[in-house]
Design a protein around this motif. Structure first.
Motif, PDB file in Angstrom:
ATOM      1  N   SER A  13      -6.018   9.901   1.227  1.00 20.63           N
ATOM      2  CA  SER A  13      -5.744   8.812   0.047  1.00 20.63           C
ATOM      3  C   SER A  13      -6.590   7.687   0.324  1.00 20.63           C
ATOM      4  N   SER A  16      -5.458   2.112   2.766  1.00 23.27           N
ATOM      5  CA  SER A  16      -4.362   1.081   2.622  1.00 23.27           C
ATOM      6  C   SER A  16      -5.123  -0.160   3.207  1.00 23.27           C
ATOM      7  N   GLY A 423       6.736  12.048  -1.404  1.00 19.80           N
ATOM      8  CA  GLY A 423       5.279  12.072  -1.089  1.00 19.80           C
ATOM      9  C   GLY A 423       4.801  11.723   0.370  1.00 19.80           C
ATOM     10  N   ILE A 424       5.636  11.707   1.166  1.00 19.22           N
ATOM     11  CA  ILE A 424       5.115  11.533   2.681  1.00 19.22           C
ATOM     12  C   ILE A 424       5.329  12.737   3.342  1.00 19.22           C
ATOM     13  N   ASP A 428       1.099  13.435   7.260  1.00 20.36           N
ATOM     14  CA  ASP A 428       0.852  11.970   7.598  1.00 20.36           C
ATOM     15  C   ASP A 428       1.774  11.239   8.745  1.00 20.36           C
ATOM     16  N   GLN A 485       3.736   3.840   2.423  1.00 12.76           N
ATOM     17  CA  GLN A 485       2.347   4.506   1.901  1.00 12.76           C
ATOM     18  C   GLN A 485       1.002   4.258   2.779  1.00 12.76           C
ATOM     19  N   LYS A 488      -0.230   7.509   4.719  1.00 12.73           N
ATOM     20  CA  LYS A 488      -1.289   8.466   3.616  1.00 12.73           C
ATOM     21  C   LYS A 488      -2.361   8.160   4.277  1.00 12.73           C
TER      22      LYS A 488
END
Length: 521
Positions: A13, A16, A423-424, A428, A485, A488
């Motif tokens: 991704s 972050s 989503g995790i 990760d 998040q 990610k």
């Protein structure tokens, strides 16, 4: 066998928001940045200064190279620093807890290394006259005696050089027995549980058999109804390949019935001994009806594991298969040890030789040093401590993470990704462990558990180290449960950030090109 059909993204991704600390050197604290060796050195220089040879005879017959080989030249300090800096970017059992499940990354005692380097072991050659290596042959014979005693099996092949090689040895012995029975053309099917190591079905196919998968039940063990259904009204069973304890970290409680049923069907029982470390000194596989089992000396008896070898996977055999063991093997007559290089009688035509010589002498020496330093009672305690440590981990981690199955485990604790927010991914969590200073656990295996995380601490970790590991993993698990998040884009603190693992595997860049050539392309 089923393939891993769990779809999961492998593209990292976007990073972050994290506080970034940039350095002019590119290093991070005391961990030095290191470029490729081609970028460090230059093909136009060399690390030595020698005058051009004069008057030498050309012995190459005109086939001298026409251009530079293109290797970078480095001075000795540059070469040493390059590899030391690379080693700092690696993980090792000597750095910290190595939680790889089903791999048993044991501590390698330095005593083993000292013994393996003793004159008479380290400097002998396999082609020496046998009269000059009596001590080495006696060592192989004594190690074989220990292995036969610990497993309750009458014979052992010492020459296999790895676990998969040992599997191949056991299945070839089964094949040899079927040839001797005149049933090799009809007995073509080998049963393999869904949770098996991937080498099991691969070995069966390599030996000419067809693989038939057995389902796992809700307890993570062999589904007995499915197993029995594959035996009914069939006379094509060659055998079963079963790991015990299995790759879910559980003891197969129906193993005696499985052995009896496979024998009644005319087949043989091959046991994958990868997890013998959990039961050594407690259970003898021979008493469970096993006909063949390889033993990974690195997993159970502390010989080196990483780096691709050298390995050693001796294979113990039941009375039914003893005549089909490969040569060579050590025998003693009137106090003199020698290698039997050729077989006679039953089995002489069914199996030959697995490798050029007798196996891995250095690994034999290390394994026997481990056995003698522990003794029978110490080996039993090591197995019990391995199981205790795994259950301690499971007890602490299940406060946040989801155990794959109910109840106690054996030598490794298995978790699913059921506790994670949408989503995790397991990936990760594994990448975030790198930031905490740990090599990730085994991921997505066994395939019978979704998003599997398989953790094996072994027996040598202290409670303090187990607690430090648990606290790190629990902090990550809490973030995964909350859907944080930032996971990610982990790892943030590693020398390199997350890669697209699919593209790295499918389109690896294995050849270095000069920057100007890359630009031109």
């Amino acid at each position: 066998m089923s393939m891993n059909s769990q779809g999961r993204p492998t593209t990292p991704s976007a990073p972050s928001a994290q506080p970034a600390i940039e350095t002019v050197s590119g290093s991070r604290g005391l961990q030095q940045r290191e470029d490729l060796i081609f970028e460090t050195g230059s093909t136009t220089k060399t690390g030595v200064d020698l005058p051009a040879p004069k008057g030498g005879m050309d012995r190459l017959g005109g086939v001298t190279r026409k251009k530079s080989v293109g290797l970078p030249g480095l001075s000795e300090p540059e070469a040493v620093r390059h590899y030391v800096r690379l080693s700092q970017q690696n993980y090792a059992i000597d750095l910290g807890l190595f939680p790889l499940g089903s791999c048993t990354m044991k501590h390698n005692p330095r005593l083993n290394e000292k013994v393996a380097r003793m004159p008479g072991f380290a400097d002998i050659h396999p082609l020496q006259p046998q009269s000059t290596v009596q001590g080495a042959l006696e060592l192989i014979d004594e190690l074989a005696t220990w292995l036969k005693t610990l497993t309750g099996m009458p014979a052992v092949a010492m020459s296999p050089k790895a676990g998969a090689h040992g599997e191949f040895c056991g299945m070839m012995a089964i094949r040899g027995a079927l040839i001797a029975r005149g049933e090799i053309e009809t007995r073509t099917r080998v049963l393999v549980p869904a949770s098996a190591h991937g080498t099991n079905p691969a070995t069966a196919v390599q030996c000419g058999f067809k693989v038939d998968e057995i389902k796992a039940d809700a307890r993570g063990r062999v589904d007995m109804d499915d197993f029995k259904s594959k035996l009914e009204g069939s006379d094509d069973i060659a055998g079963i390949m079963l790991t015990n304890p299995n790759t879910c970290g559980l003891f197969e409680t129906d193993i005696r019935e499985i052995a009896d049923l496979i024998h009644q069907a005319g087949g043989y029982f091959y046991c994958d001994g990868a997890n013998f470390n959990a039961i050594v000194g407690r259970v003898r596989p021979g008493d469970l009806g096993v006909d063949a089992m390889h033993i990974n000396l690195h997993k159970t008896f502390s010989t080196p594991h990483g780096g691709g070898g050298p390995g050693a996977g001796p294979t113990v055999l039941s009375e039914a298969l003893a005549d089909f063991a490969p040569v060579p093997f050590v025998v003693e007559e009137d106090g003199v040890f020698h290698l039997v290089e050729q077989r006679s009688g039953e089995g002489s035509d069914a199996f030959g030789r697995l490798c050029a010589f007798h196996g891995q002498m250095g690994m034999f020496t290390r394994a026997l040093a481990y056995m003698l330093s522990h003794g029978a009672d110490g080996l039993k305690q090591a197995a019990e401590d391995a199981v205790l440590n795994a259950n301690y981990l499971q007890s602490r981690l299940k406060t946040v993470m989801t155990p794959a199955f109910d109840g106690y485990c054996m030598h490794e604790a298995l978790f699913s990704d059921a506790f994670t927010a949408e989503g995790i991914e397991t990936l990760d969590i594994a990448k975030a462990m790198i930031d905490e200073g740990y090599h990730p656990m085994t991921m997505y295996f066994p395939l019978v558990v979704h998003g599997a995380m398989l953790i094996e601490p072994t027996e040598t970790e202290s409670k303090a180290e187990l607690d430090r590991f648990c606290e790190s993993l629990l902090s990550i698990a809490e973030k995964a449960k909350a859907g944080d998040q930032s996971l990610k884009s982990a790892p943030y603190l590693a020398p390199k950030r997350r890669l697209d693992e699919t593209q790295a595997a499918r389109k690896p860049e294995l050849r270095w090109s000069e920057p100007d050539k890359i630009a031109a392309e």
